[in-house]
Design an enzyme around this catalytic site. Structure first.
Site, PDB file in Angstrom:
ATOM      1  N   GLU A 112     -78.987  -2.098  61.986  1.00  0.00           N
ATOM      2  CA  GLU A 112     -79.916  -1.691  63.052  1.00  0.00           C
ATOM      3  C   GLU A 112     -80.573  -2.402  62.958  1.00  0.00           C
ATOM      4  O   GLU A 112     -81.637  -2.254  63.985  1.00  0.00           O
ATOM      5  CB  GLU A 112     -80.386  -0.158  63.949  1.00  0.00           C
ATOM      6  CG  GLU A 112     -78.414   0.246  64.415  1.00  0.00           C
ATOM      7  CD  GLU A 112     -78.456   1.363  65.094  1.00  0.00           C
ATOM      8  OE1 GLU A 112     -79.417   2.384  64.453  1.00  0.00           O
ATOM      9  OE2 GLU A 112     -77.836   2.268  65.504  1.00  0.00           O
ATOM     10  N   LYS A 163     -80.994  -2.377  57.723  1.00  0.00           N
ATOM     11  CA  LYS A 163     -81.308  -0.917  57.739  1.00  0.00           C
ATOM     12  C   LYS A 163     -80.287  -0.376  56.949  1.00  0.00           C
ATOM     13  O   LYS A 163     -79.954   0.557  56.050  1.00  0.00           O
ATOM     14  CB  LYS A 163     -80.987  -0.808  59.091  1.00  0.00           C
ATOM     15  CG  LYS A 163     -81.125   0.835  59.084  1.00  0.00           C
ATOM     16  CD  LYS A 163     -81.404   1.737  60.525  1.00  0.00           C
ATOM     17  CE  LYS A 163     -81.372   2.617  60.737  1.00  0.00           C
ATOM     18  NZ  LYS A 163     -81.464   2.994  61.717  1.00  0.00           N
ATOM     19  N   GLN A 164     -78.703  -1.488  56.826  1.00  0.00           N
ATOM     20  CA  GLN A 164     -77.875  -0.778  56.440  1.00  0.00           C
ATOM     21  C   GLN A 164     -76.835  -2.233  56.241  1.00  0.00           C
ATOM     22  O   GLN A 164     -76.605  -2.711  56.855  1.00  0.00           O
ATOM     23  CB  GLN A 164     -76.730   0.331  57.645  1.00  0.00           C
ATOM     24  CG  GLN A 164     -76.609  -0.390  58.807  1.00  0.00           C
ATOM     25  CD  GLN A 164     -77.241   0.608  60.125  1.00  0.00           C
ATOM     26  OE1 GLN A 164     -77.586   1.002  60.761  1.00  0.00           O
ATOM     27  NE2 GLN A 164     -75.402   2.227  59.996  1.00  0.00           N
ATOM     28  N   TRP A 192     -70.294   5.948  65.865  1.00  0.00           N
ATOM     29  CA  TRP A 192     -68.690   5.536  65.378  1.00  0.00           C
ATOM     30  C   TRP A 192     -69.093   5.810  64.114  1.00  0.00           C
ATOM     31  O   TRP A 192     -68.356   5.682  62.983  1.00  0.00           O
ATOM     32  CB  TRP A 192     -69.888   3.452  65.142  1.00  0.00           C
ATOM     33  CG  TRP A 192     -70.798   3.109  64.405  1.00  0.00           C
ATOM     34  CD1 TRP A 192     -71.948   4.165  63.914  1.00  0.00           C
ATOM     35  CD2 TRP A 192     -70.666   2.727  63.223  1.00  0.00           C
ATOM     36  NE1 TRP A 192     -72.643   3.419  63.464  1.00  0.00           N
ATOM     37  CE2 TRP A 192     -71.604   2.187  62.654  1.00  0.00           C
ATOM     38  CE3 TRP A 192     -69.632   1.801  62.397  1.00  0.00           C
ATOM     39  CZ2 TRP A 192     -72.394   1.491  61.486  1.00  0.00           C
ATOM     40  CZ3 TRP A 192     -70.291   1.212  61.817  1.00  0.00           C
ATOM     41  CH2 TRP A 192     -71.080   1.276  60.495  1.00  0.00           C
ATOM     42  N   ASP A 193     -70.081   6.795  64.082  1.00  0.00           N
ATOM     43  CA  ASP A 193     -69.617   7.100  62.284  1.00  0.00           C
ATOM     44  C   ASP A 193     -68.277   8.084  62.039  1.00  0.00           C
ATOM     45  O   ASP A 193     -68.134   8.362  61.264  1.00  0.00           O
ATOM     46  CB  ASP A 193     -70.357   8.669  62.788  1.00  0.00           C
ATOM     47  CG  ASP A 193     -72.141   8.427  62.545  1.00  0.00           C
ATOM     48  OD1 ASP A 193     -72.372   7.072  63.563  1.00  0.00           O
ATOM     49  OD2 ASP A 193     -72.945   8.726  61.732  1.00  0.00           O
TER      50      ASP A 193
END
Ligand code: BGC
Length: 800
Positions: free
Chosen positions: A502, A614-615, A372-373
């Site tokens: 994640e 994580k993000q 998806w980046d």
């Protein structure tokens, strides 16, 4: 929360290039990534032509072709129905860079003799990697070796090297060897999923070898994926008087060598020119590969190295003309952002059949997979600077729609298409489904980029003929996995998915997923209505092709309207999912620095049991659906999630920077931006040796344009809310939007907008409406103090 400390800058702060002035085995592995060349198809790591005999684990001589992969079965000791069955990984292709040099029998080796002078630079304006070395052999022969290398932006198959050797204190025999080496393997790695693949065998089987005059080629076939690959080189040596030197060709095993033996005179350089190319049966029928390779090398030889350099520079001039972001007052950032943009251009597939891998074509990290980046991070950069490439990225997804349909059936969805979490050719390759296939948001991410693309370019033809089908097919999946749940007040819920973060997996009602799915469903319904009204023939044939029921779009709309979007009244924030707030917060104080990233030190279950991110997850939703939230809301969500986010993913800091800019946390915005902008140059995630981080690179551009300049396009309407970080004097960039080219220049107290191409345009600058016309091209607007007046910014308050 955790603060990451930046490593030392290793390069001089030059605005248009990176230069290293010493050769060091310790930094060699990393430098090979930073000095990598690519053109979206061929990628050559920045290894030295002569090879490398340094300590084990300090080099990876990689040559990659975007989309060229081998596949192998995934072995699950405990299987389950519907798990991804085969992995794909980008192959290390035959090494065509190889040039070896001996002088009077002494082999030139940077680790032997004495390196008297060394400079290697990668220039973002010429696209040429240049290395200058002065070397004293163990027996005292002094030479200057100059090599230049490029991977052509104008011909995706081609690379070229010019390698010259000048004896400085002697005249004598020089031997040069130009090789094409097929004895290559992929890197074997252990438990770190970010480093590469676990594949250890030789994936390429030699099936033919051709050698005529200067032309040499190896023909390989991949064992499982069944592709043919032709790798070819041609080289020519001129002596000190410009005379062509005869060659002798030797082949053994999987290696073709062209040998040159020449007497060189002191002060007179001998010069080897080498052209190389790769053609695979992913692009052309097998029978065409060799003739095409010959033809491309023939054309390159006739044109010559200098001409290739000229067209390379022209290509880049046109690129920078559109894409450059200039920052006055911070040389480190300036270098970082251009380095990132240059690498994005080098990494992105632009033939509609390939995409952009998480590490581009610079290394084997994440096995060359696309994530998806692409849609959420990389896409905006190309959309606003080179929309033709953005379209190609979408075409890639359109091309793999049949595979996404197949995958949806495997997951028991009777209708629709589910895109793979990670892939090369469209098949799901994620072997850890909790953080892979479960990230259903990929469907909404793709639909989001289609919507953005159409709104920003006005390319309705794409929507009608390709995008609409993809948007509708992917929207159907939400209906398949979601439902109206009584104990959630009859709202439409999406259960058992993983959101972007994640460190939290398999949850109900991930906020990001639900809010993006809501937009996706609305958009799909809108697109269906628009087609029915304005393109009835196309609508009819699409409806027939996908078996669209009459009331389906209305059902999509209704699900969107009733979408459950978690909100916690007590905290005034959006919980990341239904269970998130009932978990214990991770004990950051007791976590030693060396235990980050957590994924390498704790079992996933330990991590999943905690509130730790994580993000960016909710914080990313604040950007993508930003017109739905008040600034207060953004601030509360930001504060909450900032405190529990490790930024262990390189996709995180840029998003935090953008939202920090918006809510007026300027120091934080700057800090997060710094982290992203030089993430690879300073190797802050300590894994750039396995490849650059393309999402973070594009996140830098987003941090500038969406962050500091506050640019947003929601439902097609454009706005800016710029400010100047106090560390800078000014900054400027251009964006392509709706057929216009807009120049934005942000100074101390004012922003200047200029319409460089296209018709008049109206947009908002903070609360002010601005109309730019071609005959009155420049307009300046003051910059309001910190964004505290929400109504002045035209933002809705508490939109939900
Ligand atoms: C991130 C994902 C990302 C992947 C590839 C992971 O570390 O968590 O969001 O897609 O890296 O860049």
């Amino acid at each position: 929360m955790r603060n990451r400390s930046n490593q030392q800058q290793t390069f001089a702060l030059e605005p248009w290039r990176i230069t290293e002035t010493g050769f060091d085995t310790e930094s060699n592995f990393l430098d090979e990534t930073l000095f990598a060349l690519g053109n979206g198809y061929v990628g050559l790591r920045g290894t030295h032509e002569e090879g490398y005999n340094g300590p084990a684990g300090t080099s990876l001589d990689g040559t990659y072709l975007n989309g060229f992969y081998e596949s192998e079965p995934i072995h699950y000791p405990e299987g389950a129905y519907g798990l991804a069955r085969r992995n794909q990984f980008m192959l290390n292709a035959p090494n065509g860079k190889r040039i070896e040099l001996s002088i009077e029998g002494e082999r030139f080796d940077l680790l032997q003799g004495r390196v008297l002078k060394y400079e290697r630079s990668l220039d973002f304006r010429t696209g040429v990697l240049t290395r200058l070395v002065e070397w004293m052999s163990p027996q005292g022969r002094h030479i200057a070796v100059t090599s230049q290398r490029l991977v052509s932006f104008n011909d995706k198959h081609l690379f070229a090297i010019r390698y010259s050797v000048e004896p400085l204190n002697f005249s004598g025999r020089i031997q040069l060897l130009s090789a094409l080496d097929g004895q290559v393997k992929n890197l074997e790695v252990g438990d770190d999923p970010r480093a590469g693949s676990a594949y250890s065998g030789a994936a390429l089987q030699l099936i033919d070898l051709e050698q005529t005059d200067a032309f040499c080629a190896l023909v390989h076939r991949t064992r499982n994926s069944g592709f043919n690959l032709v790798s070819a080189i041609e080289s020519e040596l001129k002596d000190g008087n410009g005379q062509t030197v005869d060659r002798e060709t030797v082949t053994h095993d999987q290696r073709v060598e062209q040998w040159y033996d020449v007497f060189a005179t002191e002060g007179k350089p001998v010069c080897l020119t080498k052209f190389g190319c790769y053609f695979s049966s992913r692009d052309y029928p097998e029978a065409e590969l060799l003739p095409r390779a010959k033809q491309v090398l023939g054309v390159a030889r006739t044109a010559g190295f200098d001409t290739l350099c000229t067209s390379q520079a022209e290509y880049l001039q046109a690129f920078w003309q559109q894409a450059d972001v200039e920052i006055a007052g911070d040389d480190a950032l300036q270098q970082g952002i251009r380095f990132n943009q240059f690498h994005l251009l080098q990494s992105v597939g632009r033939d509609g059949k390939t995409n952009i891998a998480a590490k581009g074509v610079t290394g084997e990290g994440y096995e060359g997979h696309y994530f998806w980046d692409t849609e959420i991070y990389v896409f905006p950069f190309f959309l606003y600077t080179k929309p033709d490439i953005a379209r190609k990225l979408l075409e890639f997804r359109c091309g793999s729609l049949p595979k996404a349909r197949e995958r949806a059936r495997q997951l028991a969805h009777a209708k629709g298409a589910l895109y793979p979490w990670r892939t090369i050719d469209g098949d799901e390759c994620s072997s850890y489904f909790p953080a892979g296939t479960a990230q259903y948001h990929i469907n909404a991410d793709i639909a989001y980029s289609v919507k953005q693309y159409v709104e920003v370019t006005g390319d309705e033809a794409f929507l009608v003929h390709a995008g609409a089908e993809m948007v509708m097919e992917t929207a159907r999946i939400w209906m398949g996995i979601g439902g109206y749940i009584d104990n959630k007040g009859g709202r439409f819920c999406i259960n058992e998915v993983t959101g972007p973060d994640e460190y939290t997996a398999l949850v109900n009602n991930n906020y990001y997923t639900n809010t993006l799915a809501q937009l996706h469903l609305q958009y799909a319904a809108d697109v269906a209505d628009m087609l029915r009204d304005r393109y009835p023939a196309e609508f009819k044939s699409l409806a027939r092709a996908i078996d669209l029921e009459d009331d389906e779009p209305a059902r999509w709309w209704r699900a969107a309207e009733h979408m459950y979007l978690p909100y916690d009244e007590g905290l005034g924030i959006h919980p990341q999912d239904d269970s998130f707030l009932s978990k214990v917060v991770w004990d950051f104080a007791a976590t030693p620095e060396q235990n980050y990233p957590l994924l390498l030190h704790y079992h996933p279950l330990v991590i999943y049991r905690h509130q730790v991110c994580k993000q960016a997850d909710v914080v990313l939703a604040l950007l993508l659906r930003g017109n739905r939230f008040s600034l207060d809301q953004k601030m509360r969500d930001f504060d909450y999630y900032e405190a529990i986010t490790t930024h262990d993913s390189s996709l995180s800091s840029c998003i935090f920077s953008i939202i920090a800019s918006e809510i007026g946390y300027r120091d934080k915005a700057y800090g997060y931006f710094m982290e992203t902008a030089r993430l690879d140059l300073d190797n802050t995630h300590a894994n750039t040796q396995y490849g650059v981080h393309t999402a973070a690179m594009a996140g830098t551009w987003m941090g500038m344009v969406h962050g500091f300049a506050g640019m947003r396009v929601y439902d097609g309407s454009l706005s800016f809310s710029p400010y100047l970080p106090e560390q800078w004097r000014h900054y400027q960039f251009k964006v392509r939007i709706q057929g216009r080219l807009l120049h934005v220049h942000v100074k101390q107290d004012q922003a200047e907008y200029r319409l460089l191409e296209g018709d008049s345009i109206t947009f908002r600058h903070q609360a002010q409406a601005i109309r730019l016309t071609p005959d009155q091209p420049a307009q300046t607007a003051g910059i309001a103090p910190l964004n505290t007046d929400q109504t002045a910014l035209g933002l809705q308050t508490a939109a939900e």
